[in-house]
Design a protein around this motif. Sequence first.
Motif, PDB file in Angstrom:
ATOM      1  N   ARG A  53      40.698   5.895  19.553  1.00 26.11           N
ATOM      2  CA  ARG A  53      40.410   5.058  20.728  1.00 26.11           C
ATOM      3  C   ARG A  53      40.447   5.943  21.971  1.00 26.11           C
ATOM      4  O   ARG A  53      41.139   6.966  22.009  1.00 26.11           O
ATOM      5  CB  ARG A  53      41.436   3.927  20.881  1.00 26.11           C
ATOM      6  CG  ARG A  53      41.293   2.842  19.843  1.00 26.11           C
ATOM      7  CD  ARG A  53      42.218   1.673  20.137  1.00 26.11           C
ATOM      8  NE  ARG A  53      42.186   0.700  19.046  1.00 26.11           N
ATOM      9  CZ  ARG A  53      42.929  -0.400  19.011  1.00 26.11           C
ATOM     10  NH1 ARG A  53      43.783  -0.660  20.003  1.00 26.11           N
ATOM     11  NH2 ARG A  53      42.846  -1.234  17.995  1.00 26.11           N
ATOM     12  N   ASP A  54      39.723   5.499  22.995  1.00 27.39           N
ATOM     13  CA  ASP A  54      39.693   6.239  24.255  1.00 27.39           C
ATOM     14  C   ASP A  54      40.805   5.707  25.159  1.00 27.39           C
ATOM     15  O   ASP A  54      40.933   4.491  25.345  1.00 27.39           O
ATOM     16  CB  ASP A  54      38.324   6.053  24.927  1.00 27.39           C
ATOM     17  CG  ASP A  54      38.109   7.027  26.082  1.00 27.39           C
ATOM     18  OD1 ASP A  54      39.103   7.364  26.766  1.00 27.39           O
ATOM     19  OD2 ASP A  54      36.957   7.449  26.276  1.00 27.39           O
ATOM     20  N   ILE A  55      41.614   6.629  25.721  1.00 27.18           N
ATOM     21  CA  ILE A  55      42.749   6.222  26.566  1.00 27.18           C
ATOM     22  C   ILE A  55      42.289   5.438  27.791  1.00 27.18           C
ATOM     23  O   ILE A  55      43.049   4.674  28.377  1.00 27.18           O
ATOM     24  CB  ILE A  55      43.578   7.461  26.975  1.00 27.18           C
ATOM     25  CG1 ILE A  55      44.906   7.030  27.602  1.00 27.18           C
ATOM     26  CG2 ILE A  55      42.815   8.361  27.931  1.00 27.18           C
ATOM     27  CD1 ILE A  55      45.855   8.172  27.862  1.00 27.18           C
ATOM     28  N   ILE A 110      52.368   8.947  27.084  1.00 29.13           N
ATOM     29  CA  ILE A 110      50.999   9.093  27.580  1.00 29.13           C
ATOM     30  C   ILE A 110      50.797  10.567  27.902  1.00 29.13           C
ATOM     31  O   ILE A 110      51.302  11.071  28.912  1.00 29.13           O
ATOM     32  CB  ILE A 110      50.765   8.205  28.822  1.00 29.13           C
ATOM     33  CG1 ILE A 110      51.101   6.741  28.497  1.00 29.13           C
ATOM     34  CG2 ILE A 110      49.340   8.341  29.322  1.00 29.13           C
ATOM     35  CD1 ILE A 110      51.081   5.829  29.701  1.00 29.13           C
ATOM     36  N   LEU A 111      50.043  11.272  27.042  1.00 29.13           N
ATOM     37  CA  LEU A 111      50.066  12.741  27.072  1.00 29.13           C
ATOM     38  C   LEU A 111      48.689  13.377  27.124  1.00 29.13           C
ATOM     39  O   LEU A 111      48.521  14.542  26.754  1.00 29.13           O
ATOM     40  CB  LEU A 111      50.825  13.255  25.837  1.00 29.13           C
ATOM     41  CG  LEU A 111      52.262  12.735  25.660  1.00 29.13           C
ATOM     42  CD1 LEU A 111      52.834  13.196  24.327  1.00 29.13           C
ATOM     43  CD2 LEU A 111      53.138  13.183  26.813  1.00 29.13           C
ATOM     44  N   SER A 112      47.680  12.666  27.593  1.00 31.10           N
ATOM     45  CA  SER A 112      46.349  13.269  27.650  1.00 31.10           C
ATOM     46  C   SER A 112      46.274  14.287  28.790  1.00 31.10           C
ATOM     47  O   SER A 112      47.173  14.365  29.638  1.00 31.10           O
ATOM     48  CB  SER A 112      45.282  12.184  27.852  1.00 31.10           C
ATOM     49  OG  SER A 112      45.111  11.894  29.225  1.00 31.10           O
ATOM     50  N   ALA A 138      43.286   9.049  33.894  1.00 34.82           N
ATOM     51  CA  ALA A 138      43.426   8.226  32.691  1.00 34.82           C
ATOM     52  C   ALA A 138      44.902   7.959  32.399  1.00 34.82           C
ATOM     53  O   ALA A 138      45.275   6.845  32.018  1.00 34.82           O
ATOM     54  CB  ALA A 138      42.764   8.929  31.501  1.00 34.82           C
ATOM     55  N   ASN A 139      45.749   8.952  32.591  1.00 27.80           N
ATOM     56  CA  ASN A 139      47.190   8.774  32.356  1.00 27.80           C
ATOM     57  C   ASN A 139      47.785   7.759  33.319  1.00 27.80           C
ATOM     58  O   ASN A 139      48.620   6.924  32.941  1.00 27.80           O
ATOM     59  CB  ASN A 139      47.915  10.109  32.492  1.00 27.80           C
ATOM     60  CG  ASN A 139      47.657  11.045  31.322  1.00 27.80           C
ATOM     61  OD1 ASN A 139      47.045  10.655  30.327  1.00 27.80           O
ATOM     62  ND2 ASN A 139      48.135  12.271  31.425  1.00 27.80           N
ATOM     63  N   GLU A 179      46.175   5.255  34.885  1.00 28.60           N
ATOM     64  CA  GLU A 179      45.692   3.917  34.539  1.00 28.60           C
ATOM     65  C   GLU A 179      46.357   3.396  33.257  1.00 28.60           C
ATOM     66  O   GLU A 179      46.689   2.216  33.152  1.00 28.60           O
ATOM     67  CB  GLU A 179      44.168   3.942  34.367  1.00 28.60           C
ATOM     68  CG  GLU A 179      43.405   4.116  35.667  1.00 28.60           C
ATOM     69  CD  GLU A 179      43.777   3.076  36.709  1.00 28.60           C
ATOM     70  OE1 GLU A 179      43.817   1.877  36.354  1.00 28.60           O
ATOM     71  OE2 GLU A 179      44.060   3.443  37.868  1.00 28.60           O
ATOM     72  N   ALA A 180      46.550   4.292  32.287  1.00 27.37           N
ATOM     73  CA  ALA A 180      47.210   3.891  31.039  1.00 27.37           C
ATOM     74  C   ALA A 180      48.647   3.456  31.296  1.00 27.37           C
ATOM     75  O   ALA A 180      49.135   2.497  30.689  1.00 27.37           O
ATOM     76  CB  ALA A 180      47.171   5.046  30.042  1.00 27.37           C
ATOM     77  N   ALA A 181      49.342   4.150  32.206  1.00 21.19           N
ATOM     78  CA  ALA A 181      50.724   3.777  32.537  1.00 21.19           C
ATOM     79  C   ALA A 181      50.772   2.376  33.126  1.00 21.19           C
ATOM     80  O   ALA A 181      51.636   1.559  32.776  1.00 21.19           O
ATOM     81  CB  ALA A 181      51.319   4.795  33.513  1.00 21.19           C
ATOM     82  N   LYS A 182      49.818   2.063  34.014  1.00 19.63           N
ATOM     83  CA  LYS A 182      49.763   0.718  34.602  1.00 19.63           C
ATOM     84  C   LYS A 182      49.533  -0.325  33.512  1.00 19.63           C
ATOM     85  O   LYS A 182      50.180  -1.376  33.477  1.00 19.63           O
ATOM     86  CB  LYS A 182      48.639   0.643  35.631  1.00 19.63           C
ATOM     87  CG  LYS A 182      48.872   1.437  36.900  1.00 19.63           C
ATOM     88  CD  LYS A 182      47.676   1.286  37.830  1.00 19.63           C
ATOM     89  CE  LYS A 182      47.859   2.118  39.086  1.00 19.63           C
ATOM     90  NZ  LYS A 182      46.645   2.056  39.955  1.00 19.63           N
TER      91      LYS A 182
END
Length: 488
Positions: free
Chosen positions: A61-63, A80-82, A87-88, A90-93
């Motif tokens: 999947r795309d982060i 979250i390690l990209s 992207a990191n 937004e992923a955290a939110k």
Amino acid sequence: MADSQSNGSLDKVKYIVLGCGSIGYNVVEELIHDTSHVIIVDRDEKRVEDLRDQNYDAIVRDITDPGILDGLPVPEVVFILSSDKNANIEAAKRVKEIYPAAYVIARAIDRLSLNLLEQAGADIALYPQEVFAKTAVHHIRRLHSSRLARKLYHFLSGCEGTLGIVVHTNPDPDSISSAMALCAIGKEASGGKLECRILYDGKIGHQENRAFVTLLDIQMEKITQEIVDECDYLAIVDSPGPSVNNFLSPDTKVDIIIDHHREADEKALESFFTDIRPGMGATASIMTQYLQELDISVDQIVATALLYGIRADTREFSRNTTPQDLNYAAFLLPLTDGELLDKITSPSISIETVDALGDAIKGRRVQNGYLFTNVGYVKNRDTIPQAADLLIQLEGVNTAVVYGIGDDFITISARNKDIRMHVGNVMKEAFTGIGEAGGHATMAAAKIPLNSFSLVRNKEELLSLIIDPVLERFADIVGIGKEEKNEV
């Protein structure tokens, strides 16, 4: 490769790792030691295939996909390690919105994104370059300290005869306990061939210090030149060199110097072994580290002394304290005699001390947050720093300077809460040339010899004549000038 939903039968999972490059893979390798319940999410199909070949639970999947967490079990922790900064964030939110109870540990791509990730909801944001730098420095310090411990042990293993361990003038628990620890190391290293004598000058005046020496039955001797000459080896603890707040003359050959106050001078570096670490909260911490590194069994009395030494010099871990000081205190705690520690910290206070503290309070004058007060003539010089410790707690006081006079010296103690000022440097600048001075950012002292005035009977009158021009130096350096101080 089509998206697959692995482990969907589980309602919960311990770890989800979003992004599995080199950093993510190494994190997964560590997590697998803890549990097999790890789900890896990465957009690289080939990478996911390789992970599955290694029996890892991985999906493609795309982060950046808003539905990245759809259908996945509820995680306890999300990494979250990209390598994509935005992207990191937004992923955290997204993780915090969907799973507010989950812990989020996110990789920062630069220093700026550290704050952005925390604002997005990350519980911990890590900048890998900074983590590496801190780890590297930590390891080199450990390596250096380990080598120092072995060097000290090797030197002491070849010693026979008498080691004179000189503590600083008017010794405190930090210096005394450090001497005890050095003695223990010396006896262990030499196989009992080395006798230790702890030597001091001045007085043990503070009531807690007297209780410390009495209750622990610490054997110490008043230093004389004759005793110094009888010693085959000399060590200084809690002082940076000969003649610096100790009995020894400047040209005395010293074999060992261990301290935490200031950088080593040229004379100190001439000794066979020098370990001076201004960053440490107490010399007792350095000595505890030696005992740990050398795997020497710590006697209960020595452990009790060292723990009290660390506690006293850091004022119960409230000043000049490092994580190392806390670690060494934790190591010592189960080895100590708790009952003795309680007795040491609850001694009786002499009438002279109470009277001097009263004089310090009544005579205080304050200007722009600087408090000055005179305790007059005192037999017990430890009353002066006690008064400084008390008065710095007054509302509106940022720096307290307390001074008094004894038979041979004017003693000045300073305590400081102003983070803009290093009071040790100020004291050194103000009083070097007329006496000894120095200390830390929050506490410092100066000692001015009376020399030809030592036979004067009226000490308090002498103090009033000498102290004003002396304190003008301090006032000029901190920028409060010569204005009249306002009484509080």
